[in-house]
Structure formats: structure tokens, C-alpha cells
Design a protein around this motif. Structure first.
Motif, PDB file in Angstrom:
ATOM      1  N   SER A 122       3.731   0.220   9.607  1.00 42.54           N
ATOM      2  CA  SER A 122       3.587   1.542   9.004  1.00 42.54           C
ATOM      3  C   SER A 122       2.176   1.747   8.476  1.00 42.54           C
ATOM      4  O   SER A 122       1.607   2.837   8.614  1.00 42.54           O
ATOM      5  N   ALA A 123       1.597   0.715   7.873  1.00 43.33           N
ATOM      6  CA  ALA A 123       0.220   0.822   7.378  1.00 43.33           C
ATOM      7  C   ALA A 123      -0.747   1.060   8.536  1.00 43.33           C
ATOM      8  O   ALA A 123      -1.659   1.895   8.435  1.00 43.33           O
ATOM      9  N   VAL A 124      -0.540   0.353   9.638  1.00 36.86           N
ATOM     10  CA  VAL A 124      -1.392   0.559  10.820  1.00 36.86           C
ATOM     11  C   VAL A 124      -1.208   1.974  11.358  1.00 36.86           C
ATOM     12  O   VAL A 124      -2.189   2.666  11.698  1.00 36.86           O
ATOM     13  N   PHE A 125       0.027   2.437  11.398  1.00 35.76           N
ATOM     14  CA  PHE A 125       0.336   3.778  11.912  1.00 35.76           C
ATOM     15  C   PHE A 125      -0.326   4.865  11.063  1.00 35.76           C
ATOM     16  O   PHE A 125      -0.968   5.780  11.592  1.00 35.76           O
ATOM     17  N   VAL A 126      -0.194   4.765   9.748  1.00 38.10           N
ATOM     18  CA  VAL A 126      -0.788   5.765   8.853  1.00 38.10           C
ATOM     19  C   VAL A 126      -2.310   5.700   8.923  1.00 38.10           C
ATOM     20  O   VAL A 126      -2.985   6.734   8.916  1.00 38.10           O
ATOM     21  N   PHE A 163       0.593   7.659   0.288  1.00 37.00           N
ATOM     22  CA  PHE A 163       1.554   6.632  -0.139  1.00 37.00           C
ATOM     23  C   PHE A 163       2.959   6.956   0.357  1.00 37.00           C
ATOM     24  O   PHE A 163       3.654   6.081   0.882  1.00 37.00           O
ATOM     25  N   LEU A 164       3.378   8.213   0.197  1.00 37.00           N
ATOM     26  CA  LEU A 164       4.722   8.593   0.641  1.00 37.00           C
ATOM     27  C   LEU A 164       4.851   8.520   2.164  1.00 37.00           C
ATOM     28  O   LEU A 164       5.897   8.121   2.682  1.00 37.00           O
ATOM     29  N   LEU A 165       3.793   8.891   2.869  1.00 35.26           N
ATOM     30  CA  LEU A 165       3.809   8.777   4.332  1.00 35.26           C
ATOM     31  C   LEU A 165       3.972   7.322   4.749  1.00 35.26           C
ATOM     32  O   LEU A 165       4.761   6.999   5.643  1.00 35.26           O
ATOM     33  N   TRP A 166       3.229   6.427   4.078  1.00 35.65           N
ATOM     34  CA  TRP A 166       3.352   5.000   4.364  1.00 35.65           C
ATOM     35  C   TRP A 166       4.743   4.485   4.002  1.00 35.65           C
ATOM     36  O   TRP A 166       5.357   3.732   4.766  1.00 35.65           O
ATOM     37  N   LEU A 167       5.265   4.887   2.838  1.00 36.32           N
ATOM     38  CA  LEU A 167       6.565   4.410   2.373  1.00 36.32           C
ATOM     39  C   LEU A 167       7.697   4.829   3.313  1.00 36.32           C
ATOM     40  O   LEU A 167       8.498   3.996   3.742  1.00 36.32           O
ATOM     41  N   PHE A 168       7.748   6.103   3.639  1.00 37.19           N
ATOM     42  CA  PHE A 168       8.859   6.586   4.467  1.00 37.19           C
ATOM     43  C   PHE A 168       8.760   6.078   5.904  1.00 37.19           C
ATOM     44  O   PHE A 168       9.781   5.748   6.520  1.00 37.19           O
ATOM     45  N   ASN A 169       7.561   5.999   6.438  1.00 36.17           N
ATOM     46  CA  ASN A 169       7.414   5.391   7.767  1.00 36.17           C
ATOM     47  C   ASN A 169       7.728   3.901   7.711  1.00 36.17           C
ATOM     48  O   ASN A 169       8.262   3.343   8.667  1.00 36.17           O
ATOM     49  N   GLY A 170       7.399   3.247   6.602  1.00 34.07           N
ATOM     50  CA  GLY A 170       7.723   1.831   6.435  1.00 34.07           C
ATOM     51  C   GLY A 170       9.215   1.591   6.429  1.00 34.07           C
ATOM     52  O   GLY A 170       9.702   0.619   7.008  1.00 34.07           O
TER      53      GLY A 170
END
Length: 110
Positions: free
Chosen positions: A19-23, A49-56
Motif C-alpha cells: 500500500s505504501a508503494v502504491f500510494v 494517511f487515510l489513502l495508505w490506511l484503507f489501501n493497506g
């Protein structure tokens, strides 16, 4: 700690790393002008942060699901004879079914 819990933690960490790589790639390539939107608003850091969290959460769930589905099922009472789903000792036989034919009725139009 049970092996399944260890595997879940490992797959969740992999999912959040993906998710971190994706964001990061979303922001780097400025998809739908996301970099500009994040840097020119006061809640941009929260949005990232929310984009990373929810994709994670999604990536971790998918990662764990794939790892579970790829596990080999070891059945201890399996005698390893390949019957392709057919019970041993049973032989299929042909049975004819007889049915009366229906007559087509003409519907008259008025």
C-alpha cells in the motif's frame, strides 16, 4: 505463537508495504492531479494517511487470502488413490426416463 497468526502478521505487513508503494506511485506520477491536491490543502497529510490506511487494509486482506488459498491441504486419512470424485465400488448405469409429450396449444388472438 501459532503459525497461522505469524503468517497473518507477516501477510498484513506485506499488504501495508504494498500500500505504501502504491500510494507513493500515485503521488509520484500525479494521478488525477493528486500531488497538487495533497500539497495545496491543509488536510493533505491526513488524506495521504487515510489513502495508505484503507489501501493497506484491502491489500493486506487480499495478500492473506491469496496465501491461505495457496496453502497445501494435507489430509492425513487420504489413501492417495485417484478416483476423480467417484465413490469406490459404485458403477454408474443408464436409466431411461419416459415422459408423455405435451401437445402445443394454439392461442387464438382476438
Amino acid at each position: 505463537m501459532p503459525d497461522l497468526i505469524k503468517m497473518y502478521i507477516r501477510q498484513t505487513a506485506i499488504g501495508f508495504a504494498l500500500s505504501a508503494v502504491f500510494v507513493t506511485l500515485l503521488l509520484y506520477f500525479n494521478i488525477v492531479n493528486l500531488w497538487h491536491l495533497v500539497t495545496h490543502t491543509d488536510v493533505g497529510l491526513l488524506a495521504v494517511f487515510l489513502l495508505w490506511l484503507f489501501n493497506g487494509i484491502v491489500f493486506a486482506g487480499v495478500q492473506f487470502g491469496i496465501s491461505i488459498m495457496l496453502m497445501k491441504y494435507d489430509d492425513e486419512d487420504d489413501d492417495d488413490d485417484d478416483h476423480r470424485g467417484m465413490p469406490v465400488g459404485l458403477t454408474p448405469i443408464r436409466v431411461e426416463a419416459h415422459a408423455q409429450r405435451r401437445q402445443n396449444r394454439q392461442i387464438s388472438r382476438r
